[in-house]
Design a protein around this motif. Structure first.
Motif, PDB file in Angstrom:
ATOM      1  N   VAL A   1       0.825  -1.213   0.000  1.00 44.19           N
ATOM      2  CA  VAL A   1       0.000   0.000   0.000  1.00 44.19           C
ATOM      3  C   VAL A   1       0.858   1.261   0.000  1.00 44.19           C
ATOM      4  N   ALA A   2       0.214   2.355  -0.379  1.00 50.20           N
ATOM      5  CA  ALA A   2       0.845   3.666  -0.292  1.00 50.20           C
ATOM      6  C   ALA A   2       0.974   4.056   1.180  1.00 50.20           C
ATOM      7  N   LYS A   3       1.836   4.996   1.463  1.00 46.76           N
ATOM      8  CA  LYS A   3       2.091   5.395   2.846  1.00 46.76           C
ATOM      9  C   LYS A   3       0.867   5.963   3.550  1.00 46.76           C
ATOM     10  N   ASP A   4      -0.067   6.530   2.805  1.00 43.25           N
ATOM     11  CA  ASP A   4      -1.237   7.129   3.429  1.00 43.25           C
ATOM     12  C   ASP A   4      -2.404   6.160   3.601  1.00 43.25           C
ATOM     13  N   VAL A   5      -2.202   4.887   3.298  1.00 43.42           N
ATOM     14  CA  VAL A   5      -3.241   3.869   3.441  1.00 43.42           C
ATOM     15  C   VAL A   5      -2.911   2.993   4.645  1.00 43.42           C
ATOM     16  N   ASP A   6      -3.855   2.883   5.569  1.00 45.52           N
ATOM     17  CA  ASP A   6      -3.674   2.072   6.768  1.00 45.52           C
ATOM     18  C   ASP A   6      -4.215   0.662   6.514  1.00 45.52           C
ATOM     19  N   PRO A   7      -3.342  -0.347   6.407  1.00 42.46           N
ATOM     20  CA  PRO A   7      -3.801  -1.713   6.122  1.00 42.46           C
ATOM     21  C   PRO A   7      -4.789  -2.242   7.161  1.00 42.46           C
ATOM     22  N   ALA A   8      -4.621  -1.882   8.420  1.00 43.34           N
ATOM     23  CA  ALA A   8      -5.535  -2.362   9.461  1.00 43.34           C
ATOM     24  C   ALA A   8      -6.939  -1.803   9.251  1.00 43.34           C
ATOM     25  N   HIS A   9      -7.015  -0.546   8.884  1.00 37.52           N
ATOM     26  CA  HIS A   9      -8.312   0.087   8.649  1.00 37.52           C
ATOM     27  C   HIS A   9      -8.983  -0.521   7.421  1.00 37.52           C
ATOM     28  N   ILE A  10      -8.247  -0.650   6.334  1.00 36.97           N
ATOM     29  CA  ILE A  10      -8.789  -1.231   5.101  1.00 36.97           C
ATOM     30  C   ILE A  10      -9.217  -2.681   5.334  1.00 36.97           C
ATOM     31  N   SER A  11      -8.414  -3.441   6.061  1.00 43.89           N
ATOM     32  CA  SER A  11      -8.744  -4.849   6.335  1.00 43.89           C
ATOM     33  C   SER A  11     -10.040  -4.977   7.123  1.00 43.89           C
ATOM     34  N   ALA A  12     -10.202  -4.126   8.134  1.00 43.90           N
ATOM     35  CA  ALA A  12     -11.417  -4.170   8.952  1.00 43.90           C
ATOM     36  C   ALA A  12     -12.650  -3.818   8.119  1.00 43.90           C
ATOM     37  N   LEU A  13     -12.542  -2.771   7.306  1.00 41.41           N
ATOM     38  CA  LEU A  13     -13.665  -2.385   6.446  1.00 41.41           C
ATOM     39  C   LEU A  13     -14.001  -3.498   5.449  1.00 41.41           C
ATOM     40  N   ALA A  14     -12.982  -4.064   4.851  1.00 42.40           N
ATOM     41  CA  ALA A  14     -13.190  -5.117   3.857  1.00 42.40           C
ATOM     42  C   ALA A  14     -13.806  -6.365   4.474  1.00 42.40           C
ATOM     43  N   ALA A  15     -13.373  -6.721   5.686  1.00 42.27           N
ATOM     44  CA  ALA A  15     -13.934  -7.891   6.359  1.00 42.27           C
ATOM     45  C   ALA A  15     -15.419  -7.675   6.648  1.00 42.27           C
ATOM     46  N   SER A  16     -15.774  -6.473   7.050  1.00 38.66           N
ATOM     47  CA  SER A  16     -17.186  -6.157   7.298  1.00 38.66           C
ATOM     48  C   SER A  16     -17.986  -6.220   6.006  1.00 38.66           C
ATOM     49  N   ASP A  17     -17.452  -5.618   4.958  1.00 36.66           N
ATOM     50  CA  ASP A  17     -18.088  -5.635   3.647  1.00 36.66           C
ATOM     51  C   ASP A  17     -18.316  -7.066   3.183  1.00 36.66           C
ATOM     52  N   LEU A  18     -17.298  -7.882   3.285  1.00 36.19           N
ATOM     53  CA  LEU A  18     -17.380  -9.266   2.831  1.00 36.19           C
ATOM     54  C   LEU A  18     -18.388 -10.059   3.666  1.00 36.19           C
ATOM     55  N   ALA A  19     -18.397  -9.850   4.971  1.00 33.73           N
ATOM     56  CA  ALA A  19     -19.315 -10.580   5.844  1.00 33.73           C
ATOM     57  C   ALA A  19     -20.770 -10.248   5.523  1.00 33.73           C
ATOM     58  N   ILE A  20     -21.062  -8.981   5.308  1.00 40.94           N
ATOM     59  CA  ILE A  20     -22.431  -8.579   4.972  1.00 40.94           C
ATOM     60  C   ILE A  20     -22.829  -9.140   3.605  1.00 40.94           C
ATOM     61  N   ALA A  21     -21.945  -9.014   2.634  1.00 40.13           N
ATOM     62  CA  ALA A  21     -22.241  -9.530   1.296  1.00 40.13           C
ATOM     63  C   ALA A  21     -22.376 -11.049   1.304  1.00 40.13           C
ATOM     64  N   ARG A  22     -21.544 -11.726   2.090  1.00 43.19           N
ATOM     65  CA  ARG A  22     -21.621 -13.192   2.191  1.00 43.19           C
ATOM     66  C   ARG A  22     -22.983 -13.604   2.768  1.00 43.19           C
ATOM     67  N   GLN A  23     -23.414 -12.913   3.808  1.00 42.21           N
ATOM     68  CA  GLN A  23     -24.708 -13.208   4.417  1.00 42.21           C
ATOM     69  C   GLN A  23     -25.839 -12.950   3.431  1.00 42.21           C
ATOM     70  N   ALA A  24     -25.776 -11.842   2.719  1.00 41.64           N
ATOM     71  CA  ALA A  24     -26.799 -11.523   1.716  1.00 41.64           C
ATOM     72  C   ALA A  24     -26.859 -12.604   0.642  1.00 41.64           C
ATOM     73  N   ALA A  25     -25.716 -13.032   0.152  1.00 37.22           N
ATOM     74  CA  ALA A  25     -25.673 -14.066  -0.893  1.00 37.22           C
ATOM     75  C   ALA A  25     -26.302 -15.365  -0.394  1.00 37.22           C
ATOM     76  N   GLU A  26     -26.030 -15.715   0.854  1.00 38.80           N
ATOM     77  CA  GLU A  26     -26.583 -16.958   1.408  1.00 38.80           C
ATOM     78  C   GLU A  26     -28.092 -16.852   1.614  1.00 38.80           C
ATOM     79  N   VAL A  27     -28.544 -15.724   2.165  1.00 38.05           N
ATOM     80  CA  VAL A  27     -29.971 -15.546   2.440  1.00 38.05           C
ATOM     81  C   VAL A  27     -30.779 -15.502   1.145  1.00 38.05           C
ATOM     82  N   ILE A  28     -30.254 -14.827   0.141  1.00 36.79           N
ATOM     83  CA  ILE A  28     -30.960 -14.677  -1.129  1.00 36.79           C
ATOM     84  C   ILE A  28     -30.854 -15.944  -1.979  1.00 36.79           C
ATOM     85  N   GLY A  29     -29.904 -16.798  -1.661  1.00 35.34           N
ATOM     86  CA  GLY A  29     -29.751 -18.036  -2.410  1.00 35.34           C
ATOM     87  C   GLY A  29     -28.854 -17.911  -3.623  1.00 35.34           C
ATOM     88  N   LEU A  30     -27.871 -16.998  -3.550  1.00 33.19           N
ATOM     89  CA  LEU A  30     -26.958 -16.793  -4.670  1.00 33.19           C
ATOM     90  C   LEU A  30     -25.755 -17.733  -4.655  1.00 33.19           C
TER      91      LEU A  30
END
Length: 122
Positions: free
Chosen positions: A37-66
């Protein structure tokens, strides 16, 4: 774990796809494993956001039957955040600017995800 091999894979993705600015490999709980990453990007912050994004999308895909979720993409006015599931235990975050070639990213990311998954496997 072979950090050099992991680093080479995520660096190769950034180099091969126009518009990719940063990459982060993380555990599915949001803890960063490795980042290019670039110096102004915090990997811990990006990782936490991405994990949340993925968890919500994963749940949506399972509930909707995708079926099993493979990826999510956030489209912003200034760029993109693509999050790829690597099994159920890890993820790859790719940040890109407005010039990101999404088609090329999709094409190039699949083999990278497979190789990273193999490296991470016990």
């Amino acid at each position: 774990m072979d950090y050099d091999a992991l680093g080479a894979e995520i660096k190769k993705l950034r180099e091969n796809v126009t518009g990719v600015t940063d990459t982060v490999l993380a555990a599915s709980d949001g803890i960063p494993i490795l980042a290019d990453v670039a110096k102004d990007v915090d990997p811990a912050h990006i990782s936490a956001l991405a994990a949340s994004d993925l968890a919500i999308a994963r749940q949506a895909a399972e509930v909707i039957g995708l079926g099993v979720l493979n990826q999510t993409v956030v489209f912003g006015s200034e760029g993109y955040m693509a999050v790829y599931a690597i099994g159920r235990l890890s993820l790859l975050v790719v940040l890109g600017d407005k010039g990101l070639n999404l088609g090329r990213l999709l094409h190039e990311s699949q083999p990278v995800i497979e190789r990273v998954g193999a490296i991470l496997a016990p």
